[in-house]
Design a protein around this motif. Structure first.
Motif, PDB file in Angstrom:
ATOM      1  N   VAL A 531       0.846  -1.200   0.000  1.00  0.00           N
ATOM      2  CA  VAL A 531       0.000   0.000   0.000  1.00  0.00           C
ATOM      3  C   VAL A 531       0.879   1.246   0.000  1.00  0.00           C
ATOM      4  O   VAL A 531       1.816   1.369   0.801  1.00  0.00           O
ATOM      5  CB  VAL A 531      -0.924   0.016   1.241  1.00  0.00           C
ATOM      6  CG1 VAL A 531      -1.755   1.302   1.275  1.00  0.00           C
ATOM      7  CG2 VAL A 531      -1.821  -1.214   1.245  1.00  0.00           C
ATOM      8  N   GLU A 532       0.577   2.165  -0.919  1.00  0.00           N
ATOM      9  CA  GLU A 532       1.276   3.454  -0.946  1.00  0.00           C
ATOM     10  C   GLU A 532       0.799   4.287   0.233  1.00  0.00           C
ATOM     11  O   GLU A 532      -0.394   4.618   0.352  1.00  0.00           O
ATOM     12  CB  GLU A 532       1.008   4.178  -2.265  1.00  0.00           C
ATOM     13  CG  GLU A 532       1.871   5.407  -2.456  1.00  0.00           C
ATOM     14  CD  GLU A 532       1.706   6.013  -3.838  1.00  0.00           C
ATOM     15  OE1 GLU A 532       2.608   6.737  -4.279  1.00  0.00           O
ATOM     16  OE2 GLU A 532       0.662   5.750  -4.486  1.00  0.00           O
ATOM     17  N   THR A 535      -1.117   7.794  -0.258  1.00  0.00           N
ATOM     18  CA  THR A 535      -2.410   7.836  -0.944  1.00  0.00           C
ATOM     19  C   THR A 535      -3.373   6.736  -0.514  1.00  0.00           C
ATOM     20  O   THR A 535      -4.567   6.820  -0.791  1.00  0.00           O
ATOM     21  CB  THR A 535      -2.203   7.708  -2.464  1.00  0.00           C
ATOM     22  OG1 THR A 535      -1.660   6.406  -2.746  1.00  0.00           O
ATOM     23  CG2 THR A 535      -1.265   8.783  -2.982  1.00  0.00           C
ATOM     24  N   ARG A 537      -3.346   3.869  -1.819  1.00  0.00           N
ATOM     25  CA  ARG A 537      -3.574   3.048  -3.015  1.00  0.00           C
ATOM     26  C   ARG A 537      -2.898   1.693  -2.868  1.00  0.00           C
ATOM     27  O   ARG A 537      -1.728   1.603  -2.505  1.00  0.00           O
ATOM     28  CB  ARG A 537      -3.032   3.780  -4.247  1.00  0.00           C
ATOM     29  CG  ARG A 537      -3.227   3.043  -5.565  1.00  0.00           C
ATOM     30  CD  ARG A 537      -2.899   3.961  -6.735  1.00  0.00           C
ATOM     31  NE  ARG A 537      -1.501   4.357  -6.748  1.00  0.00           N
ATOM     32  CZ  ARG A 537      -0.596   3.881  -7.611  1.00  0.00           C
ATOM     33  NH1 ARG A 537      -0.970   3.010  -8.523  1.00  0.00           N
ATOM     34  NH2 ARG A 537       0.647   4.303  -7.562  1.00  0.00           N
ATOM     35  N   VAL A 538      -3.651   0.628  -3.149  1.00  0.00           N
ATOM     36  CA  VAL A 538      -3.078  -0.725  -3.127  1.00  0.00           C
ATOM     37  C   VAL A 538      -2.354  -0.964  -4.443  1.00  0.00           C
ATOM     38  O   VAL A 538      -2.954  -0.929  -5.516  1.00  0.00           O
ATOM     39  CB  VAL A 538      -4.176  -1.791  -2.914  1.00  0.00           C
ATOM     40  CG1 VAL A 538      -3.562  -3.196  -2.960  1.00  0.00           C
ATOM     41  CG2 VAL A 538      -4.892  -1.573  -1.588  1.00  0.00           C
ATOM     42  N   LEU A 539      -1.043  -1.201  -4.369  1.00  0.00           N
ATOM     43  CA  LEU A 539      -0.249  -1.407  -5.582  1.00  0.00           C
ATOM     44  C   LEU A 539      -0.311  -2.851  -6.060  1.00  0.00           C
ATOM     45  O   LEU A 539      -0.200  -3.122  -7.251  1.00  0.00           O
ATOM     46  CB  LEU A 539       1.209  -1.027  -5.318  1.00  0.00           C
ATOM     47  CG  LEU A 539       1.475   0.416  -4.889  1.00  0.00           C
ATOM     48  CD1 LEU A 539       2.968   0.629  -4.664  1.00  0.00           C
ATOM     49  CD2 LEU A 539       0.956   1.390  -5.937  1.00  0.00           C
TER      50      LEU A 539
END
Length: 787
Positions: A531-532, A535, A537-539
């Motif tokens: 996870v970033e 943000t 966001r799940v990479l």
């Protein structure tokens, strides 16, 4: 476009491609061997009389006028009700061989009492391959006019919930993977009863990938499928597609749980093939010195990135196979960086393809691969399989892929439409790759390996017996299907409270899902989400087994060409938090390992020494990581880590020597740890030549005095719970294996040991101590006593 479609000829001569690569940047001495494989013509066959005219018309409309002999033979065997394995080269049209009988059956007018016509199930090891096959069927439907009744649909983890119900109720051709079969379809078989009652065919694509522990799990999943089908009155025909392997009939029969004589093998490839120029390439030594002063050879990753760049600049459609997710991302980063300075438009036509991406990213990449908008791709083995990438001119391989079968599968991705092609194996700096590029006969003049799997492994079988009992109570009559060990395991499962025996059989009585007892891919726990941090966001994800070494705190993580540093690994929540960064170094985890002997299964005296095979318990912990310069591999520093221990019960081969043998070898007591350590590293590096394994499937431990043997001992063990057959194969071929190990060390041109002979990229002790000369002497002394 399906692999049966004609393509335009390759505008690049295979010799020209290699000559241009050698001429660029002063590379004339890097190729150690070139093997030219001439083109061959095809042998066509007539369309089988049993094939439905609508199916034949659809293939003709798609551009194919006739099948090849091997396609017609395999298709006819399946249509006659006989299970068959088609083991021919890449791009030989295996998909048409199974689609011909499958589509014919799906159009037959007979209906079951439930009103549903014949159905078929397709299994592949990768989601991308199933999606590619759905696209191929859709194109056939669009090309012809008689396939409207064929309803093909993918059923995998990316399938939306609202679509899954339609697939169960309406699809006649369901394309999925063993994971979904294990976790979703079989446990919910009652909701699939209409589909299963009329199941005519089961297609097992790329079946050569089902080897080791994963293959053993898939073998038991297929036995569970056959049992459920029988309860519904179905007895499907199995059609298996494989790369070229040794004894495919026996391997296929073992996979599906049939007698070897019950599976017909079709192995003679009658399809036309363009010429292939196959080069073995060794990167040069650099001016840098690595650990302990050893010379540093340029990395295969950096060398492959440069070759990919040059080919893309020349407009050559190329895929570069890299052995790890990180390595694939590094190749893309280097290539794009070089292309940006040459032509920014070209940089946008290079991408990475690997597992662990989110579904939407994978689909976008597959479309770009399919339509040719990507010119260069750095890929893991996720692209080794039969995903259609038509029109490739060249294949680069950053390191030997582990087996000759995989080597030819990857090389065969180029020239798929009959054009000439180039394949280049770029050697990594390790004993096996160095040995192979200087001994081309080991690659080109030996048969491909047999597929090794052990469905009777109790660590594999036990949880599948529980899963089978949860699906339907397990009866005495079911046990032969699961193999001779099944009956022996049931009392232990009863004692553990996992199964309860009643008059009618064994029952699963827990409220938990029986399928949660095992992960068929051996990931040993919940995947870790990357996870970033900034943000949310799940990479993507990383398998639990790899998380400690891949996404530990401070690790460099690459995703779609972007670089991130892991700030935190939370093992309780299975999350790795990352932040974007731009380091010029990468990271390598280091591990400490201990081993104890649980049981000696077999042993033989080698003079005073002793060779053994048996069960062991391995305890390991990631203790630190190194930072290494990307381009050279130079070590920049080491950092401690505090991660929990993990234990593994598995199988191992080990050998011991006596104090008299140590003296005979001319070794002092102080020399022994380095000699044994070097022998261990080299033997691990050479084992993939003798067992169908990858270096990363096995591990090793060496000690000058092991508490269980009271002697100097070297262990090599399977890196999978219960064992995977690799150590057992090492025991059976020990004389040849250890002789090759000794010769590989002795023939290396270095003075005191290097990555090409005795240094290991996965050593938990920083490749210290190592004694190259001592390893040769120690192995020579051991081998003098072999039977």
């Amino acid at each position: 476009m399906p692999d049966w479609c004609p393509m335009s000829p390759n505008p690049h001569s295979q010799e020209d491609l290699l000559d241009r690569l050698l001429a660029a940047h002063g590379r004339p001495d890097r190729v150690t061997h070139v093997r030219r494989i001439p083109p061959r013509g095809g042998r066509p066959a007539a369309w089988p009389e049993w094939a439905r005219p609508e199916v034949v018309d659809a293939f003709r409309a798609a551009g194919i006028d006739h099948p090849w002999e091997h396609q017609a033979r395999a298709a006819s065997a399946a249509a006659s009700g006989r299970s068959v394995v088609l083991a021919t080269g890449t791009a030989s049209g295996k998909s048409m061989a199974y689609l011909l009988p499958v589509l014919t059956a799906l159009l037959e007018g007979t209906r079951a009492p439930n009103g549903r016509g014949a159905t078929a199930l397709y299994l592949s090891p990768a989601k991308a391959l199933a999606a590619d096959q759905v696209r191929a069927v859709d194109e056939l439907r669009a090309a012809g006019t008689g396939l409207d009744r064929v309803r093909a649909a993918a059923y995998d983890g990316d399938t939306p919930a609202e679509l899954r119900q339609w697939v169960r109720a309406q699809a006649s051709y369901v394309l999925t993977n063993p994971d979904m079969l294990h976790r979703s379809l079989l446990p919910a078989h009652r909701t699939w009863s209409a589909f299963l009652k009329t199941l005519k065919y089961v297609v097992v694509d790329e079946c050569h990938t089902y080897r080791g522990v994963f293959g053993s799990h898939v073998a038991q999943v297929l036995r569970r499928l056959r049992r459920i089908c029988r309860r519904y009155g179905a007895d499907p025909v199995f059609v298996l597609a494989s790369a070229t392997v040794s004894d495919p009939a026996a391997a296929a029969a073992r996979l599906i749980g049939a007698a070897p004589g019950d599976v017909e093998a079709v192995t003679e490839d009658a399809s036309p093939r363009g010429g292939l120029t196959f080069a073995l390439w060794e990167p040069p030594l650099t001016d840098l010195k690595g650990e302990r002063g050893a010379p540093v050879r340029r990395t295969a990753t950096a060398e492959t990135a440069d070759l990919l760049t040059d080919l893309v600049v020349d407009g050559v459609r190329t895929v570069a196979f890299v052995r790890s997710r990180r390595g694939a991302e590094v190749v893309r980063v280097i290539a794009r960086d070089r292309l940006e300075r040459i032509d920014a438009k070209l940089a946008d036509r290079v991408a990475t393809y690997r597992s662990g991406y989110l579904a939407a990213e994978r689909r976008d990449l597959e479309r770009a691969l399919h339509d040719g908008s990507l010119l260069g791709v750095a890929a893991t083995t996720a692209l080794e399989l039969g995903v259609d990438v038509s029109g490739l001119d060249a294949v680069l391989m950053a390191g030997y892929p582990g087996t000759r079968a995989s080597l030819w599968q990857q090389a065969g991705r180029a020239g798929r439409a009959g054009q000439d092609a180039l394949a280049v194996l770029v050697a990594r700096d390790d004993p096996l790759d160095t040995f192979l590029v200087h001994h081309p006969e080991a690659l080109f003049d030996r048969p491909v390996e047999a597929t090794v799997l052990d469905p009777d492994n109790p660590y594999v079988l036990a949880p599948h017996l529980c899963a089978a009992a949860a699906e339907l109570p397990l009866e005495e009559a079911d046990l032969p299907l699961f193999g001779p060990v099944a009956a022996e395991l049931l009392p232990g499962l009863e004692r553990r409270g996992l199964l309860r025996r009643r008059a009618t059989g064994w029952y699963w009585t827990s409220r938990e899902r029986a399928t949660d007892l095992t992960d068929i891919r051996g990931s040993a726990g919940q995947a870790v989400r990357v996870v970033e941090e900034d943000t949310g966001r799940v990479l993507g994800t990383v398998d639990a087994a790899a998380a400690h070494s891949a996404v530990h705190q401070g690790a460099v993580h690459l995703h779609q060409g972007e670089t991130y540093i892991v700030r935190l690994l939370d093992l309780e929540d299975d999350v790795a938090l990352v932040r974007r960064a731009a380091p010029d170094w990468t990271t390598t985890a280091r591990e400490k390992t201990d081993i104890r002997i649980l049981e000696e299964v077999r042993a033989e005296d080698w003079g005073p020494g002793r060779l053994c095979f048996g069960s062991v318990e391995v305890t390991s912990r990631v203790v630190s990581y190194q930072r290494r310069r990307i381009a050279t591999g130079q070590v920049l520093g080491e950092h401690k880590l505090d991660l929990p221990e993990r234990s593994l019960r598995t199988r191992a081969v080990w050998w011991t020597v006596t104090p008299d043998q140590v003296a005979e070898a001319g070794l002092e007591e102080a020399d022994l740890p380095g000699a044994a350590h070097a022998a261990e590293h080299a033997s691990i590096g050479l084992l993939p030549l003798f067992a169908t394994c990858d270096r990363w499937d096995i591990g090793g431990v060496s000690t000058a005095l092991h508490p269980d043997t009271a002697l100097p001992t070297v262990f090599v063990y399977d890196g999978h719970a219960g064992g995977a057959g690799f150590a057992e194969r090492a025991y059976a071929t020990a004389a040849h294996w250890l002789t090759a190990t000794m010769e590989a060390i002795a023939s290396c041109e270095c003075e005191s040991g290097c990555p090409s002979c005795v240094q290991s990229p996965k050593c938990g002790n920083g490749n210290f101590p190592l004694d190259k000369t001592g390893a040769i002497r120690l192995l020579a002394t051991l081998l003098r006593g072999r039977p």
